[in-house]
Design a protein around this motif. Structure first.
Motif, PDB file in Angstrom:
ATOM      1  N   SER A  47      -6.967  -8.334   9.469  1.00 53.61           N
ATOM      2  CA  SER A  47      -7.636  -7.066   9.735  1.00 53.61           C
ATOM      3  C   SER A  47      -6.566  -6.033  10.057  1.00 53.61           C
ATOM      4  CB  SER A  47      -8.611  -7.209  10.909  1.00 53.61           C
ATOM      5  OG  SER A  47      -9.201  -5.963  11.224  1.00 53.61           O
ATOM      6  N   THR A  48      -6.500  -4.973   9.255  1.00 50.02           N
ATOM      7  CA  THR A  48      -5.431  -3.986   9.369  1.00 50.02           C
ATOM      8  C   THR A  48      -5.998  -2.601   9.647  1.00 50.02           C
ATOM      9  OG1 THR A  48      -4.135  -5.200   7.723  1.00 50.02           O
ATOM     10  CG2 THR A  48      -3.445  -2.952   8.206  1.00 50.02           C
ATOM     11  N   ARG A  49      -5.351  -1.900  10.567  1.00 46.66           N
ATOM     12  CA  ARG A  49      -5.658  -0.487  10.802  1.00 46.66           C
ATOM     13  C   ARG A  49      -4.430   0.320  10.403  1.00 46.66           C
ATOM     14  NH1 ARG A  49      -4.968   2.991  15.336  1.00 46.66           N
ATOM     15  NH2 ARG A  49      -6.389   4.768  15.269  1.00 46.66           N
ATOM     16  N   ILE A  50      -4.560   1.064   9.300  1.00 45.59           N
ATOM     17  CA  ILE A  50      -3.440   1.842   8.775  1.00 45.59           C
ATOM     18  C   ILE A  50      -3.340   3.180   9.510  1.00 45.59           C
ATOM     19  CG2 ILE A  50      -2.508   3.035   6.750  1.00 45.59           C
ATOM     20  CD1 ILE A  50      -3.854   0.949   5.015  1.00 45.59           C
ATOM     21  N   VAL A  51      -2.176   3.482  10.006  1.00 46.99           N
ATOM     22  CA  VAL A  51      -1.896   4.782  10.608  1.00 46.99           C
ATOM     23  C   VAL A  51      -0.688   5.433   9.920  1.00 46.99           C
ATOM     24  CG1 VAL A  51      -1.210   5.980  12.725  1.00 46.99           C
ATOM     25  CG2 VAL A  51      -2.908   4.147  12.829  1.00 46.99           C
ATOM     26  N   ILE A  52       0.301   4.618   9.557  1.00 46.51           N
ATOM     27  CA  ILE A  52       1.500   5.137   8.893  1.00 46.51           C
ATOM     28  C   ILE A  52       1.129   5.588   7.482  1.00 46.51           C
ATOM     29  CG2 ILE A  52       3.840   4.615   8.140  1.00 46.51           C
ATOM     30  CD1 ILE A  52       3.874   2.352  10.233  1.00 46.51           C
ATOM     31  N   ILE A  67      -9.482 -10.221   3.944  1.00 46.36           N
ATOM     32  CA  ILE A  67      -8.686  -9.035   4.284  1.00 46.36           C
ATOM     33  C   ILE A  67      -9.612  -7.853   4.506  1.00 46.36           C
ATOM     34  CG2 ILE A  67      -6.911  -7.410   3.511  1.00 46.36           C
ATOM     35  CD1 ILE A  67      -5.693  -9.637   1.852  1.00 46.36           C
ATOM     36  N   GLU A  68      -9.478  -7.216   5.652  1.00 48.85           N
ATOM     37  CA  GLU A  68     -10.190  -5.982   5.964  1.00 48.85           C
ATOM     38  C   GLU A  68      -9.151  -4.904   6.261  1.00 48.85           C
ATOM     39  OE1 GLU A  68     -12.767  -6.691   9.229  1.00 48.85           O
ATOM     40  OE2 GLU A  68     -13.993  -8.192   8.186  1.00 48.85           O
ATOM     41  N   VAL A  69      -9.322  -3.737   5.663  1.00 47.93           N
ATOM     42  CA  VAL A  69      -8.372  -2.643   5.845  1.00 47.93           C
ATOM     43  C   VAL A  69      -9.127  -1.376   6.184  1.00 47.93           C
ATOM     44  CG1 VAL A  69      -6.435  -1.369   4.859  1.00 47.93           C
ATOM     45  CG2 VAL A  69      -6.888  -3.712   4.091  1.00 47.93           C
ATOM     46  N   ASP A  70      -8.641  -0.667   7.202  1.00 51.21           N
ATOM     47  CA  ASP A  70      -9.255   0.580   7.630  1.00 51.21           C
ATOM     48  C   ASP A  70      -8.158   1.625   7.780  1.00 51.21           C
ATOM     49  OD1 ASP A  70     -11.196   2.388   8.577  1.00 51.21           O
ATOM     50  OD2 ASP A  70     -10.702   1.893  10.651  1.00 51.21           O
ATOM     51  N   GLY A  71      -8.498   2.891   7.539  1.00 51.04           N
ATOM     52  CA  GLY A  71      -7.546   3.970   7.740  1.00 51.04           C
ATOM     53  C   GLY A  71      -7.224   4.692   6.445  1.00 51.04           C
ATOM     54  N   PRO A  72      -6.444   5.780   6.525  1.00 53.13           N
ATOM     55  CA  PRO A  72      -6.096   6.579   5.338  1.00 53.13           C
ATOM     56  C   PRO A  72      -5.388   5.740   4.281  1.00 53.13           C
ATOM     57  CG  PRO A  72      -5.478   7.711   7.369  1.00 53.13           C
ATOM     58  CD  PRO A  72      -5.866   6.332   7.766  1.00 53.13           C
ATOM     59  N   GLY A  73      -5.865   5.817   3.058  1.00 49.25           N
ATOM     60  CA  GLY A  73      -5.272   5.068   1.958  1.00 49.25           C
ATOM     61  C   GLY A  73      -5.730   3.633   1.863  1.00 49.25           C
ATOM     62  N   ALA A  74      -6.706   3.245   2.696  1.00 49.66           N
ATOM     63  CA  ALA A  74      -7.157   1.853   2.702  1.00 49.66           C
ATOM     64  C   ALA A  74      -7.693   1.415   1.350  1.00 49.66           C
ATOM     65  CB  ALA A  74      -8.226   1.661   3.778  1.00 49.66           C
ATOM     66  N   GLU A  75      -8.258   2.362   0.598  1.00 46.72           N
ATOM     67  CA  GLU A  75      -8.851   2.007  -0.698  1.00 46.72           C
ATOM     68  C   GLU A  75      -7.806   1.528  -1.702  1.00 46.72           C
ATOM     69  OE1 GLU A  75      -7.822   6.360  -0.672  1.00 46.72           O
ATOM     70  OE2 GLU A  75      -8.816   4.941   0.694  1.00 46.72           O
ATOM     71  N   ASN A  76      -6.536   1.828  -1.454  1.00 47.05           N
ATOM     72  CA  ASN A  76      -5.470   1.448  -2.383  1.00 47.05           C
ATOM     73  C   ASN A  76      -4.746   0.168  -1.984  1.00 47.05           C
ATOM     74  OD1 ASN A  76      -5.865   3.830  -3.952  1.00 47.05           O
ATOM     75  ND2 ASN A  76      -4.707   4.993  -2.436  1.00 47.05           N
ATOM     76  N   VAL A  77      -5.159  -0.439  -0.889  1.00 50.92           N
ATOM     77  CA  VAL A  77      -4.483  -1.641  -0.390  1.00 50.92           C
ATOM     78  C   VAL A  77      -5.136  -2.878  -0.981  1.00 50.92           C
ATOM     79  CG1 VAL A  77      -3.902  -2.991   1.660  1.00 50.92           C
ATOM     80  CG2 VAL A  77      -3.821  -0.488   1.750  1.00 50.92           C
ATOM     81  N   PRO A  78      -4.367  -3.776  -1.615  1.00 46.14           N
ATOM     82  CA  PRO A  78      -4.944  -4.985  -2.216  1.00 46.14           C
ATOM     83  C   PRO A  78      -5.621  -5.879  -1.183  1.00 46.14           C
ATOM     84  CG  PRO A  78      -2.714  -4.626  -3.019  1.00 46.14           C
ATOM     85  CD  PRO A  78      -2.924  -3.661  -1.891  1.00 46.14           C
ATOM     86  N   ARG A  79      -6.715  -6.492  -1.601  1.00 47.98           N
ATOM     87  CA  ARG A  79      -7.446  -7.435  -0.745  1.00 47.98           C
ATOM     88  C   ARG A  79      -7.265  -8.871  -1.225  1.00 47.98           C
ATOM     89  NH1 ARG A  79      -8.499  -2.018   0.483  1.00 47.98           N
ATOM     90  NH2 ARG A  79     -10.131  -1.832   2.066  1.00 47.98           N
ATOM     91  N   ASP A  80      -6.170  -9.141  -1.919  1.00 51.61           N
ATOM     92  CA  ASP A  80      -5.928 -10.497  -2.406  1.00 51.61           C
ATOM     93  C   ASP A  80      -4.509 -10.927  -2.014  1.00 51.61           C
ATOM     94  OD1 ASP A  80      -4.246  -9.114  -4.136  1.00 51.61           O
ATOM     95  OD2 ASP A  80      -5.607  -9.263  -5.845  1.00 51.61           O
ATOM     96  N   ALA A  81      -4.017 -11.979  -2.626  1.00 53.30           N
ATOM     97  CA  ALA A  81      -2.709 -12.535  -2.251  1.00 53.30           C
ATOM     98  C   ALA A  81      -1.550 -11.604  -2.584  1.00 53.30           C
ATOM     99  CB  ALA A  81      -2.510 -13.891  -2.933  1.00 53.30           C
ATOM    100  N   SER A  82      -1.803 -10.538  -3.357  1.00 49.44           N
ATOM    101  CA  SER A  82      -0.735  -9.583  -3.656  1.00 49.44           C
ATOM    102  C   SER A  82      -0.512  -8.590  -2.521  1.00 49.44           C
ATOM    103  CB  SER A  82      -1.057  -8.815  -4.946  1.00 49.44           C
ATOM    104  OG  SER A  82      -2.187  -7.957  -4.753  1.00 49.44           O
ATOM    105  N   ASN A  83      -1.376  -8.608  -1.499  1.00 49.27           N
ATOM    106  CA  ASN A  83      -1.203  -7.746  -0.331  1.00 49.27           C
ATOM    107  C   ASN A  83       0.188  -7.982   0.265  1.00 49.27           C
ATOM    108  OD1 ASN A  83      -1.359  -7.449   2.785  1.00 49.27           O
ATOM    109  ND2 ASN A  83      -3.115  -6.277   2.063  1.00 49.27           N
ATOM    110  N   LEU A  84       0.921  -6.910   0.555  1.00 45.84           N
ATOM    111  CA  LEU A  84       2.315  -7.032   0.976  1.00 45.84           C
ATOM    112  C   LEU A  84       2.456  -7.769   2.300  1.00 45.84           C
ATOM    113  CD1 LEU A  84       5.265  -6.496   0.446  1.00 45.84           C
ATOM    114  CD2 LEU A  84       4.968  -4.158   1.320  1.00 45.84           C
ATOM    115  N   VAL A  85       1.532  -7.576   3.227  1.00 41.88           N
ATOM    116  CA  VAL A  85       1.576  -8.318   4.487  1.00 41.88           C
ATOM    117  C   VAL A  85       1.409  -9.810   4.222  1.00 41.88           C
ATOM    118  CG1 VAL A  85       0.459  -8.691   6.721  1.00 41.88           C
ATOM    119  CG2 VAL A  85       0.732  -6.363   5.842  1.00 41.88           C
ATOM    120  N   VAL A  86       0.443 -10.166   3.395  1.00 42.88           N
ATOM    121  CA  VAL A  86       0.195 -11.571   3.077  1.00 42.88           C
ATOM    122  C   VAL A  86       1.383 -12.167   2.340  1.00 42.88           C
ATOM    123  CG1 VAL A  86      -1.305 -13.159   1.805  1.00 42.88           C
ATOM    124  CG2 VAL A  86      -2.296 -11.229   3.062  1.00 42.88           C
TER     125      VAL A  86
END
Length: 316
Positions: free
Chosen positions: A86-91, A47-66
């Protein structure tokens, strides 16, 4: 499912309630989270996450998208592969713009794309799964289908009706730096309200449909509410102040979803710019104005290609 298949998912932000349409009305907005999802050998997860608040997004199976993808695969009786996400957060997260609903919809559409040619995900199945995951259909319906949606529950599960919004409606969202967890905001709304307040909101909700689809000049009256906004105001004084100042000046301002962002449904681009100037002048709280359009497509999924654009497959 083709091994190694990759898909691109795009999901709009949403604003629910729109004043009087509590847990019923939702509007898709032209602000998008984008994801690339690739099938890997089973058991792998990247899991790769970029954008505002990315530091708070889980990188494991608890990720809401996963989790939403896994829910979809299980619902249709298929084994979920490994996933590279790979996620780009804008919302913005926690601001009343449907970020959790967008994540749920993104996971379901990713599953739809990866299983294309094997399993058919119709609109009813997508809405049912999204509602089971999110708890309410008012945010996930516009995220899936775009436009203005009316959502309700009956003996057959969640239902929706999509409507086209009048071209004169010009949304602007004022986003604060602070967040408000939806569970806290929802807890402030009472379980029972006076009969006259219920009747008031029924009339305004009916009027709001007419205002958004035919008569934007009625938006100020149509967005009045007595079911939830006043009760939530105690937890969001800056939001409450901005809503009241804008409404006093004639703008159709409401709490966006559970807040703390403020949505203004202006009846023209010029009025929207005036609302931005007024908001900057009447409050000391910093607000980021987002001048948006109504999104009419909803969430999309297409095959990922590095060198070619391919037509999107829509949820509706």
């Amino acid at each position: 499912m083709v091994g190694g298949r990759a898909v691109v998912v795009r999901v709009p932000a949403t604003s629910a309630n729109l004043g009087p349409g509590f847990d019923t009305l939702g509007l898709a907005l032209s602000l998008y989270d984008e994801l690339i999802v690739q099938a890997l050998p089973e058991g792998q997860l990247r899991i790769e996450v970029d954008g505002p608040g990315a530091e708070n997004v889980p990188r494991d199976a608890s990720n809401l998208v996963v989790r939403s993808m896994a829910y979809a695969f299980e619902a249709v009786g298929r084994r979920m592969p490994g996933i590279a996400l790979s996620t780009r957060i804008v919302i913005p997260h926690g601001r009343g713009l449907g970020s959790s609903g967008a994540a749920v919809v993104a996971g379901l559409l990713a599953a739809q794309g990866l299983l294309a040619g094997d399993v058919e995900f119709g609109p009813s199945l997508l809405l049912r799964l999204a509602t089971e995951l999110e708890g309410h259909p008012d945010n996930v319906a516009p995220a899936l289908f775009g436009g203005l949606t009316i959502a309700w529950l009956d003996e057959h599960g969640p239902q929706y009706k999509k409507l086209l919004v009048h071209r004169g409606v010009s949304p602007v969202v004022f986003v604060p730096e602070t967040t408000m967890p939806t569970r806290i905001s929802r807890a402030l709304a009472p379980l029972q309200v006076p009969r006259e307040d219920a009747v008031f909101n029924v009339s305004r909700s009916a009027l709001l449909i007419a205002a958004l689809t035919q008569s934007p000049e009625l938006l100020l009256a149509a967005t009045d509410d007595k079911l939830h906004q006043n009760y939530r105001a105690q937890a969001m004084p800056a939001t409450d102040q901005l809503v009241h100042r804008l409404r006093e000046a004639g703008y159709a301002a409401v709490l966006s979803g559970a807040g703390p962002s403020v949505l203004v449904l202006a009846d023209g681009p010029g009025r929207r710019l005036e609302a931005v100037r007024l908001a900057a002048a009447v409050t000391d709280t910093p607000w980021e104005p987002l001048l948006l359009a109504v999104d009419f497509k909803g969430g999309t999924v297409k095959e990922h290609s590095e060198d070619a654009q391919q037509p999107a497959s829509h949820a509706s």
